[in-house]
Design a protein around this motif. Structure first.
Motif, PDB file in Angstrom:
ATOM      1  N   ALA A 102       0.941  -1.005   0.027  1.00 12.08           N
ATOM      2  CA  ALA A 102       0.124   0.054  -0.081  1.00 12.08           C
ATOM      3  C   ALA A 102       0.917   1.323   0.032  1.00 12.08           C
ATOM      4  O   ALA A 102       0.544   2.406  -0.531  1.00 12.08           O
ATOM      5  N   TYR A 103       2.065   1.256   0.685  1.00 12.53           N
ATOM      6  CA  TYR A 103       2.922   2.255   0.704  1.00 12.53           C
ATOM      7  C   TYR A 103       3.573   2.803  -0.625  1.00 12.53           C
ATOM      8  O   TYR A 103       3.470   4.135  -0.729  1.00 12.53           O
ATOM      9  N   GLU A 104       3.754   1.854  -1.440  1.00 14.05           N
ATOM     10  CA  GLU A 104       4.072   2.146  -2.918  1.00 14.05           C
ATOM     11  C   GLU A 104       3.134   2.931  -3.573  1.00 14.05           C
ATOM     12  O   GLU A 104       3.496   3.694  -4.349  1.00 14.05           O
ATOM     13  N   PHE A 105       1.906   2.660  -3.128  1.00  9.49           N
ATOM     14  CA  PHE A 105       0.793   3.466  -4.002  1.00  9.49           C
ATOM     15  C   PHE A 105       0.332   4.759  -3.058  1.00  9.49           C
ATOM     16  O   PHE A 105      -0.676   5.306  -3.546  1.00  9.49           O
ATOM     17  N   GLY A 106       0.957   4.933  -1.887  1.00  8.91           N
ATOM     18  CA  GLY A 106       0.481   6.183  -0.957  1.00  8.91           C
ATOM     19  C   GLY A 106      -0.957   5.932  -0.531  1.00  8.91           C
ATOM     20  O   GLY A 106      -1.839   6.717  -0.009  1.00  8.91           O
ATOM     21  N   ILE A 107      -1.118   4.670  -0.081  1.00  7.30           N
ATOM     22  CA  ILE A 107      -2.605   4.271   0.681  1.00  7.30           C
ATOM     23  C   ILE A 107      -2.248   3.857   1.883  1.00  7.30           C
ATOM     24  O   ILE A 107      -1.058   3.222   2.172  1.00  7.30           O
ATOM     25  N   SER A 108      -2.867   4.304   2.959  1.00 10.73           N
ATOM     26  CA  SER A 108      -3.054   3.999   4.339  1.00 10.73           C
ATOM     27  C   SER A 108      -3.635   2.753   4.593  1.00 10.73           C
ATOM     28  O   SER A 108      -4.580   2.140   3.898  1.00 10.73           O
ATOM     29  N   VAL A 109      -3.136   2.076   5.662  1.00 11.14           N
ATOM     30  CA  VAL A 109      -3.614   0.546   5.974  1.00 11.14           C
ATOM     31  C   VAL A 109      -4.100   0.821   7.509  1.00 11.14           C
ATOM     32  O   VAL A 109      -3.211   1.218   8.309  1.00 11.14           O
ATOM     33  N   TYR A 110      -5.194   0.354   7.743  1.00 10.10           N
ATOM     34  CA  TYR A 110      -5.876   0.178   8.956  1.00 10.10           C
ATOM     35  C   TYR A 110      -6.336  -1.213   9.235  1.00 10.10           C
ATOM     36  O   TYR A 110      -6.438  -2.021   8.484  1.00 10.10           O
ATOM     37  N   SER A 111      -6.121  -1.477  10.589  1.00 14.58           N
ATOM     38  CA  SER A 111      -6.555  -2.708  10.996  1.00 14.58           C
ATOM     39  C   SER A 111      -7.838  -2.529  11.857  1.00 14.58           C
ATOM     40  O   SER A 111      -8.124  -1.493  12.564  1.00 14.58           O
ATOM     41  N   VAL A 112      -8.521  -3.603  11.971  1.00  9.40           N
ATOM     42  CA  VAL A 112      -9.997  -3.464  12.818  1.00  9.40           C
ATOM     43  C   VAL A 112     -10.066  -4.790  13.549  1.00  9.40           C
ATOM     44  O   VAL A 112      -9.915  -6.015  13.041  1.00  9.40           O
ATOM     45  N   ASP A 113     -10.327  -4.828  15.067  1.00 12.78           N
ATOM     46  CA  ASP A 113     -10.814  -6.028  15.532  1.00 12.78           C
ATOM     47  C   ASP A 113     -12.060  -6.782  14.870  1.00 12.78           C
ATOM     48  O   ASP A 113     -13.135  -5.985  14.534  1.00 12.78           O
ATOM     49  N   THR A 114     -11.933  -7.848  15.048  1.00 11.35           N
ATOM     50  CA  THR A 114     -13.366  -8.694  14.380  1.00 11.35           C
ATOM     51  C   THR A 114     -14.644  -8.413  15.000  1.00 11.35           C
ATOM     52  O   THR A 114     -15.420  -8.233  14.247  1.00 11.35           O
ATOM     53  N   ARG A 115     -14.486  -8.130  16.302  1.00 12.90           N
ATOM     54  CA  ARG A 115     -15.670  -7.884  17.242  1.00 12.90           C
ATOM     55  C   ARG A 115     -16.391  -6.638  16.541  1.00 12.90           C
ATOM     56  O   ARG A 115     -17.551  -6.200  16.646  1.00 12.90           O
ATOM     57  N   SER A 116     -15.528  -5.574  16.088  1.00 15.63           N
ATOM     58  CA  SER A 116     -15.849  -4.263  15.828  1.00 15.63           C
ATOM     59  C   SER A 116     -16.448  -4.285  14.606  1.00 15.63           C
ATOM     60  O   SER A 116     -17.505  -3.781  14.396  1.00 15.63           O
ATOM     61  N   TRP A 117     -16.031  -4.863  13.572  1.00 18.20           N
ATOM     62  CA  TRP A 117     -16.816  -4.936  12.100  1.00 18.20           C
ATOM     63  C   TRP A 117     -17.715  -5.776  12.131  1.00 18.20           C
ATOM     64  O   TRP A 117     -18.736  -5.584  11.521  1.00 18.20           O
ATOM     65  N   LYS A 118     -17.664  -7.016  13.059  1.00 20.70           N
ATOM     66  CA  LYS A 118     -19.081  -7.955  13.033  1.00 20.70           C
ATOM     67  C   LYS A 118     -20.163  -7.000  13.497  1.00 20.70           C
ATOM     68  O   LYS A 118     -21.271  -6.878  13.190  1.00 20.70           O
ATOM     69  N   ALA A 119     -19.945  -6.141  14.792  1.00 16.44           N
ATOM     70  CA  ALA A 119     -21.118  -5.401  15.347  1.00 16.44           C
ATOM     71  C   ALA A 119     -21.527  -4.231  14.451  1.00 16.44           C
ATOM     72  O   ALA A 119     -22.975  -4.231  14.553  1.00 16.44           O
ATOM     73  N   GLN A 120     -20.607  -3.683  13.799  1.00 12.88           N
ATOM     74  CA  GLN A 120     -21.061  -2.571  12.963  1.00 12.88           C
ATOM     75  C   GLN A 120     -21.789  -2.821  11.633  1.00 12.88           C
ATOM     76  O   GLN A 120     -22.640  -2.377  11.042  1.00 12.88           O
ATOM     77  N   VAL A 121     -21.200  -3.805  10.870  1.00 13.70           N
ATOM     78  CA  VAL A 121     -21.687  -4.294   9.796  1.00 13.70           C
ATOM     79  C   VAL A 121     -22.707  -5.308   9.695  1.00 13.70           C
ATOM     80  O   VAL A 121     -23.788  -5.229   9.301  1.00 13.70           O
TER      81      VAL A 121
END
Length: 185
Positions: A102-121
């Motif tokens: 991602a760095y090669e293309f100037g893109i940021s990478v974020y991580s998310v906890d499983t419980r958080s994406w499951k709860a929100q999505v």
């Protein structure tokens, strides 16, 4: 554009959402690759290809991958067990490939906890009695994506890694105040 990545050395899900809608739901099956460096190279090459092919479609892009777990609730939710150091090192190496690509293309990478994406999505991080993997599969299938494939033994299976990555891609479009993202560097 948000690229969701559910990284694993067995199968890595990679999905793309643009303006809050899923555009692509897929995964890389590493069955043919025997060693981890080859699998990491395959992941980096695939991410580069996806970014090059889609970067012009969005003014902003980011990648969301699954955060490394340091413990797991086993069969008894009150008893937590620690994850092995080999898992942590291996997953960290996969995340490094994602970040470096991602760095090669100037893109940021974020991580998310499983419980958080499951709860929100999906609406809840607590799995029902049925298989934990089915929730994201059912959700993504309702959005019109086919997640079926045949296993090496000819069994009909569902790609839960692709489904999870799709949910992570959609997580990037929930309101910022509900997101629990961590920048990976």
């Amino acid at each position: 554009m948000v690229i969701g990545v559910d990284q694993s050395y067995t199968r890595t899900g990679i999905s793309i959402a643009v303006d809050g809608k899923l555009r692509k739901v897929s995964s890389i099956d590493f069955r043919g690759a025997r060693v981890k460096p080859v699998k990491r190279k395959m992941l980096g090459d695939m991410l580069s290809y996806i970014i090059k092919k889609n970067q012009h479609k969005a003014t902003e892009a980011l990648i969301i991958c699954e955060r490394i777990r340091t413990f797991s609730a086993g069969k008894d939710a009150k008893k937590k067990s620690f994850i092995s150091m080999d898992y942590i090192k291996g997953t960290g190496a996969l995340i490094s490939v994602i970040v470096d690509t991602a760095y090669e293309f100037g893109i940021s990478v974020y991580s998310v906890d499983t419980r958080s994406w499951k709860a929100q999505v999906l609406g809840s991080s607590k799995s029902k009695k049925e298989d934990k993997k089915l929730e994201s599969i059912k959700f993504v299938k309702k959005l019109g994506f086919d997640l079926e494939y045949k296993s090496p033994r000819g069994l009909q299976k569902f790609d839960d890694d692709a489904a999870d990555s799709a949910c992570m891609a959609l997580y990037g479009f929930i309101p910022k105040e509900k997101q629990k993202l961590k920048l990976e560097e």
